[in-house]
Design a protein around this motif. Structure first.
Motif, PDB file in Angstrom:
ATOM      1  N   UNK A  44      -8.620   9.229  12.339  1.00 53.55           N
ATOM      2  CA  UNK A  44      -7.682   8.527  11.446  1.00 53.55           C
ATOM      3  C   UNK A  44      -6.954   9.500  10.514  1.00 53.55           C
ATOM      4  N   UNK A 238      -2.485   9.874  -2.990  1.00 53.49           N
ATOM      5  CA  UNK A 238      -2.139   8.898  -1.955  1.00 53.49           C
ATOM      6  C   UNK A 238      -1.187   7.846  -2.525  1.00 53.49           C
ATOM      7  N   UNK A 242       2.727   6.919  -1.501  1.00 51.46           N
ATOM      8  CA  UNK A 242       3.112   5.595  -0.994  1.00 51.46           C
ATOM      9  C   UNK A 242       4.135   4.916  -1.902  1.00 51.46           C
ATOM     10  N   UNK A 243       4.048   5.201  -3.179  1.00 52.35           N
ATOM     11  CA  UNK A 243       4.911   4.516  -4.149  1.00 52.35           C
ATOM     12  C   UNK A 243       6.253   5.223  -4.343  1.00 52.35           C
ATOM     13  N   UNK A 274      -3.235   9.764   8.161  1.00 51.23           N
ATOM     14  CA  UNK A 274      -3.269   8.392   7.661  1.00 51.23           C
ATOM     15  C   UNK A 274      -2.107   8.153   6.691  1.00 51.23           C
ATOM     16  N   UNK A 278       1.159   5.655   7.312  1.00 54.27           N
ATOM     17  CA  UNK A 278       1.466   4.578   6.361  1.00 54.27           C
ATOM     18  C   UNK A 278       2.897   4.701   5.841  1.00 54.27           C
ATOM     19  N   UNK A 281       5.247   3.568   8.652  1.00 58.14           N
ATOM     20  CA  UNK A 281       5.235   2.105   8.790  1.00 58.14           C
ATOM     21  C   UNK A 281       6.015   1.452   7.656  1.00 58.14           C
ATOM     22  N   UNK A 282       5.807   1.940   6.464  1.00 61.69           N
ATOM     23  CA  UNK A 282       6.471   1.327   5.310  1.00 61.69           C
ATOM     24  C   UNK A 282       7.990   1.490   5.389  1.00 61.69           C
ATOM     25  N   UNK A 287       6.591   5.976  14.561  1.00 56.06           N
ATOM     26  CA  UNK A 287       5.708   7.098  14.226  1.00 56.06           C
ATOM     27  C   UNK A 287       6.055   8.368  14.995  1.00 56.06           C
TER      28      UNK A 287
ATOM     29  N   UNK B  39     -10.186   3.964   3.844  1.00 60.60           N
ATOM     30  CA  UNK B  39      -9.367   4.468   4.952  1.00 60.60           C
ATOM     31  C   UNK B  39      -9.860   3.887   6.278  1.00 60.60           C
ATOM     32  N   UNK B  40     -11.185   3.921   6.468  1.00 62.33           N
ATOM     33  CA  UNK B  40     -11.765   3.379   7.709  1.00 62.33           C
ATOM     34  C   UNK B  40     -11.507   1.879   7.812  1.00 62.33           C
ATOM     35  N   UNK B  43      -7.827   1.005   8.457  1.00 62.31           N
ATOM     36  CA  UNK B  43      -7.483   1.352   9.826  1.00 62.31           C
ATOM     37  C   UNK B  43      -8.014   0.287  10.801  1.00 62.31           C
ATOM     38  N   UNK B  52       0.225  -3.500   9.529  1.00 60.73           N
ATOM     39  CA  UNK B  52       0.047  -2.232   8.826  1.00 60.73           C
ATOM     40  C   UNK B  52       0.016  -2.563   7.341  1.00 60.73           C
ATOM     41  N   UNK B  53      -1.166  -2.549   6.774  1.00 57.38           N
ATOM     42  CA  UNK B  53      -1.295  -2.860   5.343  1.00 57.38           C
ATOM     43  C   UNK B  53      -0.469  -1.853   4.549  1.00 57.38           C
ATOM     44  N   UNK B  54       0.377  -2.377   3.686  1.00 55.58           N
ATOM     45  CA  UNK B  54       1.255  -1.526   2.875  1.00 55.58           C
ATOM     46  C   UNK B  54       0.428  -0.510   2.087  1.00 55.58           C
ATOM     47  N   UNK B  55       0.809   0.758   2.178  1.00 56.97           N
ATOM     48  CA  UNK B  55       0.076   1.820   1.486  1.00 56.97           C
ATOM     49  C   UNK B  55      -0.101   1.550   0.000  1.00 56.97           C
ATOM     50  N   UNK B  56       0.898   0.922  -0.602  1.00 50.26           N
ATOM     51  CA  UNK B  56       0.811   0.637  -2.039  1.00 50.26           C
ATOM     52  C   UNK B  56      -0.262  -0.393  -2.359  1.00 50.26           C
ATOM     53  N   UNK B  58      -3.198  -0.341  -0.948  1.00 53.65           N
ATOM     54  CA  UNK B  58      -4.526   0.232  -0.699  1.00 53.65           C
ATOM     55  C   UNK B  58      -5.088   0.766  -2.017  1.00 53.65           C
TER      56      UNK B  58
END
Lengths: 354, 80
Positions: A44, A238, A242-243, A274, A278, A281-282, A287, B39-40, B43, B52-56, B58
């Protein structure tokens, strides 16, 4: 901050990677995970293998090795270099600038500019910006941008946040004025309020290294490191990526009046697989248009990861054709920067091993 | 909703069999889930629900209970 540059281009990229390869599976016992968890994280996060320098190898060693290759193979003439920029977080010395050390090593002309820039994962994009700015001077025709880091030397082997990913490397990018009437779009943001999300507590003037700073201690999640080691607050970094990164890319596309489909590849800094997946995807980017295989196979080499990705993934394509690329770097500072530019018909685009 | 909760529980049990996630406690405060577990988990949940769960999203608070995780999944398009 939005920026534009006109009539500038990259004409060659050489990346230098250490020959020493470390495999995650050989180091798993350093981390407080079960074997099963480690193997899942490997897939991952992209904990596969990475390239690190041998003890004692410095950023300048990688740069000198790369420059020698370019001189020996007549891909670059010493006397043509008007500016030598080195972006690194791991300079050989506090004083003098490592770029001067490299200049002296090759006996380059005095009528030039040497410049060290302390930047991390944003370092390639920021270095290009600096190179483009220098090229606005009439007397500067060719800038050699070097990105180099040997951060593995500053990471604790028992730090699961950083050690499984960290890689070393250098890149040498030749930047010149272009005869093509092109336009380069960029943006950059910085937030020093989050400066300590990624930092090395000791070793500067604020807290000089001493026997006490070398004492290894356990943090609250089981990582073992000293104050001389890199600290990366994984959760904070992270969330930052993402933000803050997606709106930057949306804003850059808007500023450049381009759509995602007009970009051939999104060559982003590669902190871990990972995080990149993300981000892709966002942003709604396939990918395969945002490579994440460098961190997996060579490690996260900070500001060098973008040029490594350009040589590793696009190799001959950037010699034979022109591609519209969106670059993005984000990390220490905290800083984040991106750039849309056409790259191609390069004189060289390859990798060599130190 | 019930199916989602059961699937989340099954995923948690697969990844972290050493904990009892049927307990009415805050999984994060109790130290049952750390950042690498997230993370696991993300995934696995992405794969299981084809999202795909939005990174924000998480962030630890979204994983503090089964109900929070179900809400997170619904907000990210699971079960549609």
């Amino acid at each position: 901050m939005n920026l534009t540059f006109k009539n500038k281009e990259i004409t060659g990229i050489l990346t230098v990677l250490p020959s020493k390869e470390v495999r995650f599976e050989d180091e798993m016992e350093n981390y407080p995970f079960s074997v099963e968890t480690s193997l899942k994280l490997k897939t991952i996060m992209g904990f596969e293998k990475r390239r690190i320098v041998e003890d004692g190898v410095c950023a300048s060693d990688l740069c000198i090795f790369g420059l020698s290759y370019l001189f020996d193979n007549k891909l670059l003439n010493k006397e043509d270099i008007d500016a030598l920029i080195l972006v690194t977080q791991t300079p050989d010395y506090i004083v003098p600038p490592t770029s001067n050390v490299i200049q002296g090593r090759f006996g380059l002309k005095e009528d030039m500019i040497c410049m060290d820039i302390n930047q991390g994962c944003t370092g390639f994009v920021l270095g290009l910006m600096q190179a483009f700015l220098l090229l606005d001077q009439e007397s500067i025709h060719k800038v050699v941008l070097m990105n180099a880091d040997v951060l593995s030397r500053k990471v604790s082997r028992k730090d699961r946040n950083s050690n499984p990913l960290i890689g070393d490397g250098a890149s040498i990018t030749i930047v010149e004025r272009s005869e093509i009437n092109n336009m380069i779009y960029a943006n950059i943001k910085m937030d020093g309020k989050r400066a300590f999300a990624i930092h090395i507590p000791a070793g500067g003037a604020r807290k000089p290294s001493c026997p006490e700073t070398a004492i290894v201690e356990m943090d609250d999640i089981g990582n073992m490191r000293s104050q001389d080691n890199l600290v990366m607050k994984g959760d904070e970094v992270f969330m930052f990526a993402q933000k803050d990164v997606p709106p930057m890319i949306v804003s850059l596309l808007d500023f450049s009046n381009q759509t995602k489909d007009m970009v051939d590849y999104f060559m982003f800094h590669q902190p871990n697989k990972f995080m990149l997946n993300k981000l892709a995807d966002k942003l709604g980017i396939p990918r395969d248009k945002m490579p994440s295989n460098v961190v997996e196979n060579l490690g996260n080499s900070s500001g060098v990861s973008i040029p490594i990705s350009m040589t590793y993934n696009l190799g001959n394509r950037l010699i034979n054709e022109r591609l519209n690329l969106c670059l993005a770097g984000f990390g220490a500072g905290l800083n984040w920067a991106s750039m849309i530019l056409e790259v191609g018909n390069l004189n060289f685009n390859g990798m060599i091993f130190f | 909703m019930k199916n989602l909760k059961e699937e989340v529980l099954k995923t948690l049990n697969d990844i972290l069999p050493e904990h009892d996630f049927t307990l009415d406690v805050n999984f994060i405060k109790e130290g049952m889930i750390d950042s690498f577990d997230l993370v696991l988990l993300v995934s696995e949940l992405d794969k299981k629900f084809g999202i795909s769960i939005d990174g924000e999203n998480i962030v630890p608070e979204n994983f503090s209970s089964l109900n929070q995780m179900v809400e997170l999944l619904i907000n990210n398009g699971a079960g549609k």
